[in-house]
Design a protein around this motif. Structure first.
Motif, mmCIF file in Angstrom:
data_model
loop_
_atom_site.group_PDB
_atom_site.id
_atom_site.type_symbol
_atom_site.label_atom_id
_atom_site.label_comp_id
_atom_site.label_asym_id
_atom_site.label_seq_id
_atom_site.Cartn_x
_atom_site.Cartn_y
_atom_site.Cartn_z
ATOM 1 N N MET A 1 0.843 -1.175 0.000
ATOM 2 C CA MET A 1 0.000 0.000 0.000
ATOM 3 C C MET A 1 0.892 1.243 0.000
ATOM 4 N N LEU A 2 0.579 2.144 -0.882
ATOM 5 C CA LEU A 2 1.359 3.378 -0.974
ATOM 6 C C LEU A 2 0.668 4.498 -0.205
ATOM 7 N N PHE A 3 1.484 5.276 0.492
ATOM 8 C CA PHE A 3 0.984 6.422 1.237
ATOM 9 C C PHE A 3 1.879 7.625 0.994
ATOM 10 N N HIS A 4 1.261 8.788 0.930
ATOM 11 C CA HIS A 4 1.956 10.070 0.851
ATOM 12 C C HIS A 4 1.952 10.644 2.269
ATOM 13 N N LEU A 5 3.125 10.899 2.811
ATOM 14 C CA LEU A 5 3.260 11.467 4.157
ATOM 15 C C LEU A 5 3.845 12.863 4.024
ATOM 16 N N ASP A 6 3.191 13.811 4.647
ATOM 17 C CA ASP A 6 3.632 15.202 4.597
ATOM 18 C C ASP A 6 3.896 15.642 6.034
ATOM 19 N N PHE A 7 5.176 15.726 6.392
ATOM 20 C CA PHE A 7 5.592 16.070 7.751
ATOM 21 C C PHE A 7 5.814 17.573 7.875
ATOM 22 N N HIS A 8 5.186 18.185 8.865
ATOM 23 C CA HIS A 8 5.406 19.590 9.198
ATOM 24 C C HIS A 8 6.043 19.610 10.582
ATOM 25 N N VAL A 9 7.244 20.151 10.674
ATOM 26 C CA VAL A 9 8.022 20.093 11.917
ATOM 27 C C VAL A 9 8.151 21.486 12.521
ATOM 28 N N GLU A 10 7.707 21.612 13.749
ATOM 29 C CA GLU A 10 7.899 22.832 14.529
ATOM 30 C C GLU A 10 8.780 22.462 15.716
ATOM 31 N N TYR A 11 9.187 23.426 16.478
ATOM 32 C CA TYR A 11 9.910 23.094 17.704
ATOM 33 C C TYR A 11 9.597 24.121 18.769
ATOM 34 N N GLY A 12 9.593 23.629 20.009
ATOM 35 C CA GLY A 12 9.194 24.446 21.141
ATOM 36 C C GLY A 12 10.184 25.544 21.471
ATOM 37 N N ALA A 13 9.733 26.498 22.266
ATOM 38 C CA ALA A 13 10.541 27.660 22.636
ATOM 39 C C ALA A 13 11.775 27.270 23.439
ATOM 40 N N THR A 14 11.730 26.132 24.113
ATOM 41 C CA THR A 14 12.880 25.720 24.931
ATOM 42 C C THR A 14 13.883 24.877 24.161
ATOM 43 N N MET A 15 13.572 24.544 22.913
ATOM 44 C CA MET A 15 14.479 23.729 22.098
ATOM 45 C C MET A 15 15.342 24.638 21.230
ATOM 46 N N SER A 16 16.644 24.410 21.284
ATOM 47 C CA SER A 16 17.542 25.204 20.439
ATOM 48 C C SER A 16 17.538 24.658 19.012
ATOM 49 N N GLN A 17 18.000 25.472 18.098
ATOM 50 C CA GLN A 17 18.101 25.030 16.713
ATOM 51 C C GLN A 17 19.086 23.864 16.605
ATOM 52 N N GLN A 18 20.148 23.889 17.403
ATOM 53 C CA GLN A 18 21.121 22.788 17.400
ATOM 54 C C GLN A 18 20.458 21.485 17.856
ATOM 55 N N ASP A 19 19.595 21.562 18.868
ATOM 56 C CA ASP A 19 18.872 20.375 19.318
ATOM 57 C C ASP A 19 17.949 19.857 18.210
ATOM 58 N N LEU A 20 17.304 20.775 17.519
ATOM 59 C CA LEU A 20 16.453 20.388 16.396
ATOM 60 C C LEU A 20 17.280 19.677 15.333
ATOM 61 N N PHE A 21 18.433 20.233 14.997
ATOM 62 C CA PHE A 21 19.293 19.618 13.991
ATOM 63 C C PHE A 21 19.766 18.227 14.424
ATOM 64 N N ALA A 22 20.049 18.054 15.710
ATOM 65 C CA ALA A 22 20.485 16.748 16.215
ATOM 66 C C ALA A 22 19.364 15.716 16.048
ATOM 67 N N THR A 23 18.154 16.102 16.401
ATOM 68 C CA THR A 23 17.010 15.196 16.218
ATOM 69 C C THR A 23 16.802 14.912 14.744
ATOM 70 N N TRP A 24 16.869 15.946 13.922
ATOM 71 C CA TRP A 24 16.648 15.784 12.487
ATOM 72 C C TRP A 24 17.731 14.894 11.864
ATOM 73 N N SER A 25 18.931 14.969 12.372
ATOM 74 C CA SER A 25 20.012 14.114 11.884
ATOM 75 C C SER A 25 19.707 12.643 12.167
ATOM 76 N N ARG A 26 19.214 12.350 13.371
ATOM 77 C CA ARG A 26 18.837 10.975 13.706
ATOM 78 C C ARG A 26 17.670 10.513 12.825
ATOM 79 N N GLU A 27 16.743 11.408 12.598
ATOM 80 C CA GLU A 27 15.607 11.089 11.733
ATOM 81 C C GLU A 27 16.072 10.813 10.305
ATOM 82 N N ALA A 28 16.986 11.625 9.798
ATOM 83 C CA ALA A 28 17.497 11.438 8.438
ATOM 84 C C ALA A 28 18.181 10.077 8.295
ATOM 85 N N GLU A 29 18.937 9.681 9.304
ATOM 86 C CA GLU A 29 19.603 8.376 9.263
ATOM 87 C C GLU A 29 18.564 7.253 9.172
ATOM 88 N N ALA A 30 17.509 7.340 9.981
ATOM 89 C CA ALA A 30 16.456 6.330 9.957
ATOM 90 C C ALA A 30 15.703 6.352 8.618
#
Length: 104
Positions: A1-30
């Motif tokens: 079954m094929l699905f189109h997934l459209d991810f919209h990513v926000e981040y909270g006021a207490t999360m730094s951009q570096q923390d976002l990039f670290a999470t996104w890096s782990r996500e990219a690897e997966a």
């Protein structure tokens, strides 16, 4: 079954951009691993937005749920991620159905 997934990513006021990039890096690897395994058909990053589009090929709705709930980005910051999902049908199959209906 094929699905189109459209991810919209926000981040909270207490999360730094570096923390976002670290999470996104782990996500990219997966995500790239899933692409190599054939679960992800293709991936696109929308330029200028915190948005990723994926086409995935899974055997069931349940599998899609399991995968989406266990993605690194969902585990680490799921409250800031929205996924819009659309089930896809190959156009060739649709065209066949239209032609059958036309003949009836």
């Amino acid at each position: 079954m094929l699905f189109h997934l459209d991810f919209h990513v926000e981040y909270g006021a207490t999360m730094s951009q570096q923390d976002l990039f670290a999470t996104w890096s782990r996500e990219a690897e997966a995500a790239l691993g899933a692409k190599k395994a054939g679960v992800v058909v293709d991936l696109w990053k929308v330029a200028g937005e915190r948005r990723v589009i994926a086409i995935v090929d899974v055997d069931s709705h349940d599998t899609l749920d399991e995968i989406s709930l266990t993605l690194p980005i969902m585990i680490e910051m799921g409250q800031h991620v929205t996924i819009n999902v659309s089930a896809l049908r190959r156009y060739e199959d649709f065209a066949g159905t239209v032609n059958k209906l036309l003949e009836s």
